[in-house]
Design a protein around this motif. Structure first.
Motif, mmCIF file in Angstrom:
data_model
loop_
_atom_site.group_PDB
_atom_site.id
_atom_site.type_symbol
_atom_site.label_atom_id
_atom_site.label_comp_id
_atom_site.label_asym_id
_atom_site.label_seq_id
_atom_site.Cartn_x
_atom_site.Cartn_y
_atom_site.Cartn_z
ATOM 1 N N THR A 56 0.846 -1.190 0.000
ATOM 2 C CA THR A 56 0.000 0.000 0.000
ATOM 3 C C THR A 56 0.882 1.241 0.000
ATOM 4 O O THR A 56 1.874 1.310 0.725
ATOM 5 N N LEU A 57 0.503 2.231 -0.804
ATOM 6 C CA LEU A 57 1.260 3.469 -0.921
ATOM 7 C C LEU A 57 0.409 4.630 -0.421
ATOM 8 O O LEU A 57 -0.812 4.572 -0.424
ATOM 9 N N ASN A 58 1.047 5.700 -0.025
ATOM 10 C CA ASN A 58 0.338 6.899 0.419
ATOM 11 C C ASN A 58 0.391 7.993 -0.650
ATOM 12 O O ASN A 58 0.459 9.159 -0.344
ATOM 13 N N LYS A 59 0.353 7.586 -1.895
ATOM 14 C CA LYS A 59 0.377 8.546 -3.002
ATOM 15 C C LYS A 59 -1.046 8.956 -3.361
ATOM 16 O O LYS A 59 -1.994 8.213 -3.144
ATOM 17 N N LYS A 60 -1.163 10.140 -3.955
ATOM 18 C CA LYS A 60 -2.488 10.656 -4.310
ATOM 19 C C LYS A 60 -3.208 9.738 -5.304
ATOM 20 O O LYS A 60 -4.366 9.376 -5.096
ATOM 21 N N ASP A 61 -2.535 9.360 -6.394
ATOM 22 C CA ASP A 61 -3.180 8.575 -7.440
ATOM 23 C C ASP A 61 -2.869 7.077 -7.367
ATOM 24 O O ASP A 61 -3.723 6.254 -7.664
ATOM 25 N N LEU A 62 -1.655 6.718 -6.997
ATOM 26 C CA LEU A 62 -1.252 5.315 -6.954
ATOM 27 C C LEU A 62 -1.462 4.766 -5.547
ATOM 28 O O LEU A 62 -0.794 5.170 -4.606
ATOM 29 N N LYS A 63 -2.408 3.842 -5.403
ATOM 30 C CA LYS A 63 -2.788 3.329 -4.084
ATOM 31 C C LYS A 63 -1.983 2.110 -3.653
ATOM 32 O O LYS A 63 -1.794 1.867 -2.474
ATOM 33 N N TYR A 64 -1.542 1.282 -4.629
ATOM 34 C CA TYR A 64 -0.732 0.114 -4.273
ATOM 35 C C TYR A 64 0.062 -0.380 -5.477
ATOM 36 O O TYR A 64 -0.248 -0.088 -6.619
ATOM 37 N N ILE A 65 1.107 -1.137 -5.160
ATOM 38 C CA ILE A 65 1.888 -1.886 -6.144
ATOM 39 C C ILE A 65 1.880 -3.333 -5.669
ATOM 40 O O ILE A 65 2.024 -3.600 -4.476
ATOM 41 N N GLU A 66 1.709 -4.254 -6.614
ATOM 42 C CA GLU A 66 1.602 -5.664 -6.247
ATOM 43 C C GLU A 66 2.433 -6.535 -7.181
ATOM 44 O O GLU A 66 2.012 -6.846 -8.287
ATOM 45 N N PRO A 67 3.628 -6.960 -6.754
ATOM 46 C CA PRO A 67 4.376 -7.948 -7.535
ATOM 47 C C PRO A 67 3.689 -9.317 -7.408
ATOM 48 O O PRO A 67 3.125 -9.637 -6.363
ATOM 49 N N LEU A 68 3.758 -10.119 -8.476
ATOM 50 C CA LEU A 68 3.105 -11.425 -8.443
ATOM 51 C C LEU A 68 3.855 -12.436 -9.275
ATOM 52 O O LEU A 68 4.638 -12.095 -10.155
ATOM 53 N N VAL A 69 3.598 -13.696 -8.972
ATOM 54 C CA VAL A 69 4.078 -14.809 -9.789
ATOM 55 C C VAL A 69 2.930 -15.814 -9.864
ATOM 56 O O VAL A 69 2.178 -15.998 -8.902
ATOM 57 N N ARG A 70 2.779 -16.420 -11.038
ATOM 58 C CA ARG A 70 1.668 -17.360 -11.247
ATOM 59 C C ARG A 70 2.154 -18.506 -12.122
ATOM 60 O O ARG A 70 2.879 -18.298 -13.091
ATOM 61 N N TRP A 71 1.729 -19.723 -11.768
ATOM 62 C CA TRP A 71 2.064 -20.919 -12.538
ATOM 63 C C TRP A 71 0.757 -21.579 -12.960
ATOM 64 O O TRP A 71 -0.089 -21.892 -12.121
#
Length: 146
Positions: A56-71
């Motif tokens: 979770t970020l405290n930026k005005k427009d960007l609320k979160y970044i989510e790295p992921l991996v999927r198989w």
């Protein structure tokens, strides 16, 4: 060149498990299907494992970044269970808060790299005749609620 004909009849059964806590997601799914075409039944099975960590970020427009991996893995139950596999690495950028109660995403930009491990003889069964669907690629998606 192989031509793909959709099954005349299909039956799908599946189950999934999803866990989310403090931004950490783990999701698994298994699907089994009977595909009946020209009087012949083929049993296929597919599964996935998806793991992500949301920051979770405290930026005005960007609320979160989510790295992921999927198989993802797909195949016939009576033959080789790994006819078509996909390993995906990605980043999701959220522009609206994530709703934990409904597990919903309102506005998200997804940047993924998908690496395919495919039995070339059986790829049309899973992806159709378009080879672009079953070759390594960078995928850019924008998800939004209207």
């Amino acid at each position: 060149s192989m031509t793909f004909e959709p099954p005349l009849k299909s039956e799908l059964y599946g189950a999934d498990f999803r866990y989310f806590n403090n931004g950490f997601t783990i999701e698994t799914e298994i699907i089994r299907g009977n595909y009946i075409q020209a009087g012949e039944t083929t049993q296929k099975i597919a599964g996935l494992l998806h793991v992500a960590q949301m920051f979770t970020l405290n930026k005005k427009d960007l609320k979160y970044i989510e790295p992921l991996v999927r198989w993802d893995i797909m195949g016939e139950t009576n033959a080789n269970f790994s006819d078509a596999n996909r390993l995906t690495f990605g980043l999701n950028f959220g522009f609206a808060p994530f709703n934990q109660t409904q597990f919903s995403r309102k506005a998200e930009l997804r940047l993924n790299y998908a690496k395919y491990f495919v039995n070339k003889d059986k790829a049309p069964i899973y992806f159709g005749d378009s080879q672009a669907l079953w070759h390594d690629k960078v995928i850019l998606e924008f998800l939004f609620d209207i």
